[in-house]
Design a protein around this motif. Structure first.
Motif, short mmCIF file in Angstrom:
data_model
loop_
_atom_site.label_atom_id
_atom_site.label_comp_id
_atom_site.label_asym_id
_atom_site.label_seq_id
_atom_site.Cartn_x
_atom_site.Cartn_y
_atom_site.Cartn_z
N LYS A 25 32.83 50.42 11.24
CA LYS A 25 33.56 50.78 9.96
C LYS A 25 33.85 52.21 9.67
CE LYS A 25 33.24 49.56 5.04
NZ LYS A 25 32.51 48.95 4.15
N GLU A 51 37.65 54.19 9.41
CA GLU A 51 37.95 55.17 8.47
C GLU A 51 38.46 56.35 8.84
OE1 GLU A 51 38.41 54.52 5.39
OE2 GLU A 51 37.89 52.44 5.56
N VAL A 108 41.79 55.80 10.63
CA VAL A 108 42.99 55.70 9.80
C VAL A 108 43.18 57.10 8.87
CG1 VAL A 108 43.25 54.74 7.31
CG2 VAL A 108 42.25 53.44 8.90
N LYS A 124 43.68 48.10 8.01
CA LYS A 124 43.63 49.02 6.83
C LYS A 124 44.94 49.76 6.53
CE LYS A 124 41.04 51.96 4.28
NZ LYS A 124 40.61 51.39 3.10
N ASP A 130 46.50 49.42 2.94
CA ASP A 130 46.92 50.63 2.07
C ASP A 130 48.28 50.69 1.59
OD1 ASP A 130 44.17 51.50 2.12
OD2 ASP A 130 44.65 53.19 3.90
#
Length: 72
Positions: free
Chosen positions: A4, A8, A11, A55, A59
């Motif tokens: 995870k 992040e 991204v 993700k 977004d």
């Protein structure tokens, strides 16, 4: 590797670095491995790629929904 956390990180890199974004769009596995600095097992790379794409798509949907909310 915290999956995870890595997602992040990637991204954020995709959002803020146009060169990395282009590389990710052309060859996500290679882009992720170059960012990590190590050869990541195929199964793990696939999970990271899928997570990053989800993700980013999420977004974009969230941003579109925020724009719609402003209309009302």
């Amino acid at each position: 590797m915290d999956l995870k956390e890595k997602i992040e990180e990637i991204v954020e890199k995709v959002k803020n670095d146009d060169n990395f974004k282009d590389e990710f769009m052309k060859n996500p596995e290679k882009a992720i491995e170059s960012l990590a600095g190590v050869d990541i097992p195929d199964g793990m790379v696939d999970k990271v790629v899928d997570g990053v794409k989800a993700k980013i798509a999420g977004d974009k949907v969230s941003g579109a929904m925020d724009s719609l909310k402003k209309l009302f």
